[in-house]
Write a protein that holds these residues in place. Structure first.
Motif, PDB file in Angstrom:
ATOM      1  N   ALA A  99       0.823  -1.210   0.000  1.00  0.00           N
ATOM      2  CA  ALA A  99       0.000   0.000   0.000  1.00  0.00           C
ATOM      3  C   ALA A  99       0.857   1.259   0.000  1.00  0.00           C
ATOM      4  O   ALA A  99       0.440   2.300  -0.514  1.00  0.00           O
ATOM      5  N   ASP A 100       2.068   1.198   0.566  1.00  0.00           N
ATOM      6  CA  ASP A 100       2.953   2.369   0.598  1.00  0.00           C
ATOM      7  C   ASP A 100       3.625   2.611  -0.750  1.00  0.00           C
ATOM      8  O   ASP A 100       4.055   3.734  -1.037  1.00  0.00           O
ATOM      9  N   LEU A 101       3.746   1.591  -1.570  1.00  0.00           N
ATOM     10  CA  LEU A 101       4.429   1.725  -2.860  1.00  0.00           C
ATOM     11  C   LEU A 101       3.493   2.213  -3.962  1.00  0.00           C
ATOM     12  O   LEU A 101       3.921   2.920  -4.873  1.00  0.00           O
ATOM     13  N   ILE A 102       2.229   1.839  -3.872  1.00  0.00           N
ATOM     14  CA  ILE A 102       1.266   2.204  -4.910  1.00  0.00           C
ATOM     15  C   ILE A 102       1.091   3.716  -4.934  1.00  0.00           C
ATOM     16  O   ILE A 102       0.863   4.349  -3.919  1.00  0.00           O
ATOM     17  N   GLY A 103       1.241   4.283  -6.133  1.00  0.00           N
ATOM     18  CA  GLY A 103       1.097   5.726  -6.313  1.00  0.00           C
ATOM     19  C   GLY A 103       2.406   6.495  -6.293  1.00  0.00           C
ATOM     20  O   GLY A 103       2.437   7.673  -6.648  1.00  0.00           O
ATOM     21  N   LEU A 104       3.511   5.843  -5.861  1.00  0.00           N
ATOM     22  CA  LEU A 104       4.791   6.549  -5.840  1.00  0.00           C
ATOM     23  C   LEU A 104       5.262   6.847  -7.260  1.00  0.00           C
ATOM     24  O   LEU A 104       5.062   6.056  -8.179  1.00  0.00           O
ATOM     25  N   GLU A 105       5.902   8.010  -7.435  1.00  0.00           N
ATOM     26  CA  GLU A 105       6.500   8.351  -8.713  1.00  0.00           C
ATOM     27  C   GLU A 105       7.779   7.547  -8.887  1.00  0.00           C
ATOM     28  O   GLU A 105       8.506   7.315  -7.918  1.00  0.00           O
ATOM     29  N   VAL A 106       8.063   7.145 -10.133  1.00  0.00           N
ATOM     30  CA  VAL A 106       9.251   6.365 -10.439  1.00  0.00           C
ATOM     31  C   VAL A 106      10.124   7.165 -11.397  1.00  0.00           C
ATOM     32  O   VAL A 106       9.652   7.656 -12.419  1.00  0.00           O
ATOM     33  N   PRO A 150      17.054   0.572  -6.590  1.00  0.00           N
ATOM     34  CA  PRO A 150      18.011   0.820  -5.524  1.00  0.00           C
ATOM     35  C   PRO A 150      17.510   1.749  -4.416  1.00  0.00           C
ATOM     36  O   PRO A 150      17.997   1.690  -3.294  1.00  0.00           O
ATOM     37  N   THR A 151      16.521   2.608  -4.719  1.00  0.00           N
ATOM     38  CA  THR A 151      16.072   3.577  -3.719  1.00  0.00           C
ATOM     39  C   THR A 151      14.556   3.678  -3.677  1.00  0.00           C
ATOM     40  O   THR A 151      13.914   3.865  -4.707  1.00  0.00           O
ATOM     41  N   VAL A 152      14.010   3.547  -2.470  1.00  0.00           N
ATOM     42  CA  VAL A 152      12.598   3.831  -2.219  1.00  0.00           C
ATOM     43  C   VAL A 152      12.583   4.898  -1.135  1.00  0.00           C
ATOM     44  O   VAL A 152      13.055   4.672  -0.022  1.00  0.00           O
ATOM     45  N   ASP A 153      12.056   6.072  -1.478  1.00  0.00           N
ATOM     46  CA  ASP A 153      11.999   7.190  -0.543  1.00  0.00           C
ATOM     47  C   ASP A 153      10.533   7.506  -0.271  1.00  0.00           C
ATOM     48  O   ASP A 153       9.910   8.272  -1.009  1.00  0.00           O
ATOM     49  N   LEU A 154       9.998   6.893   0.784  1.00  0.00           N
ATOM     50  CA  LEU A 154       8.577   7.095   1.098  1.00  0.00           C
ATOM     51  C   LEU A 154       8.298   8.540   1.492  1.00  0.00           C
ATOM     52  O   LEU A 154       7.239   9.077   1.160  1.00  0.00           O
ATOM     53  N   THR A 155       9.234   9.179   2.170  1.00  0.00           N
ATOM     54  CA  THR A 155       9.038  10.565   2.603  1.00  0.00           C
ATOM     55  C   THR A 155       8.872  11.489   1.407  1.00  0.00           C
ATOM     56  O   THR A 155       7.981  12.337   1.385  1.00  0.00           O
ATOM     57  N   ALA A 156       9.713  11.317   0.388  1.00  0.00           N
ATOM     58  CA  ALA A 156       9.627  12.144  -0.811  1.00  0.00           C
ATOM     59  C   ALA A 156       8.596  11.607  -1.802  1.00  0.00           C
ATOM     60  O   ALA A 156       8.278  12.272  -2.791  1.00  0.00           O
TER      61      ALA A 156
END
Length: 170
Positions: A99-106, A150-156
């Motif tokens: 649920a935290d990954l869905i919607g993140l910009e790549v 290599p990077t997942v930045d949930l804050t950003a």
């Protein structure tokens, strides 16, 4: 309900004639679904205690509190069950809830926007991020590995990806 809800299971249909249901558990250990009790429907109108009876093909056979007939169980087919986010266990730094990954910009490693995570899928060989965006002809399934992501930045709210060569049609 004002707390953020996370989907942990869905009801696949009735099982037998005594009100049991077939449940698809989305927890790391499917049978640990009981540890998340009580579960609530998305609208918050129904709350169920879940009791696991036994595993079955593609799920679990469970008893839901207040469901006693096949007809009641049939009516619940397709219903998703949730828990408040604050009841989920905390994860190590290198693990994430879908649920935290869905919607993140790549973005790629050069800073070019590739799209957004539409879903997280797993067909048995590891998690895949389904990426969609205006620059892509079709959605792309990106392996969710340390090499490819290599990077997942949930804050950003972003992911830095290094897709395998040829994945994006280059």
């Amino acid at each position: 309900m004002d707390k953020e809800l996370i989907c942990v299971a869905s009801i696949a249909g009735a099982y037998g004639v005594k009100g049991e249901v077939r449940l698809k558990s989305f927890t790391a250990d499917p049978e640990a679904i009981e540890d998340y009790n009580p579960l609530v429907t998305e609208d918050g109108r129904h709350i169920y205690e879940v009791g696991v009876l036994r595993p079955t093909k593609n799920g679990l056979v469970v008893r839901l509190s207040s469901v006693t007939t096949k007809e009641e169980a049939d009516a619940l087919k397709g219903v998703e069950l949730f828990v408040p986010r604050d009841r989920l266990p905390s994860l190590p730094d290198d693990e994430f809830y879908h649920a935290d990954l869905i919607g993140l910009e790549v973005f790629d490693t050069g800073g070019t926007a590739l799209g957004r995570v539409k879903s997280v899928q797993n067909h048995g060989a590891g998690d895949l991020l389904e990426i969609h965006g205006p620059g892509l002809k079709n959605t792309v399934l990106l392996p969710f590995t340390r090499a490819a992501v290599p990077t997942v930045d949930l804050t950003a709210g972003r992911i830095i990806a290094d897709p395998p060569e040829g994945l994006l049609g280059e």
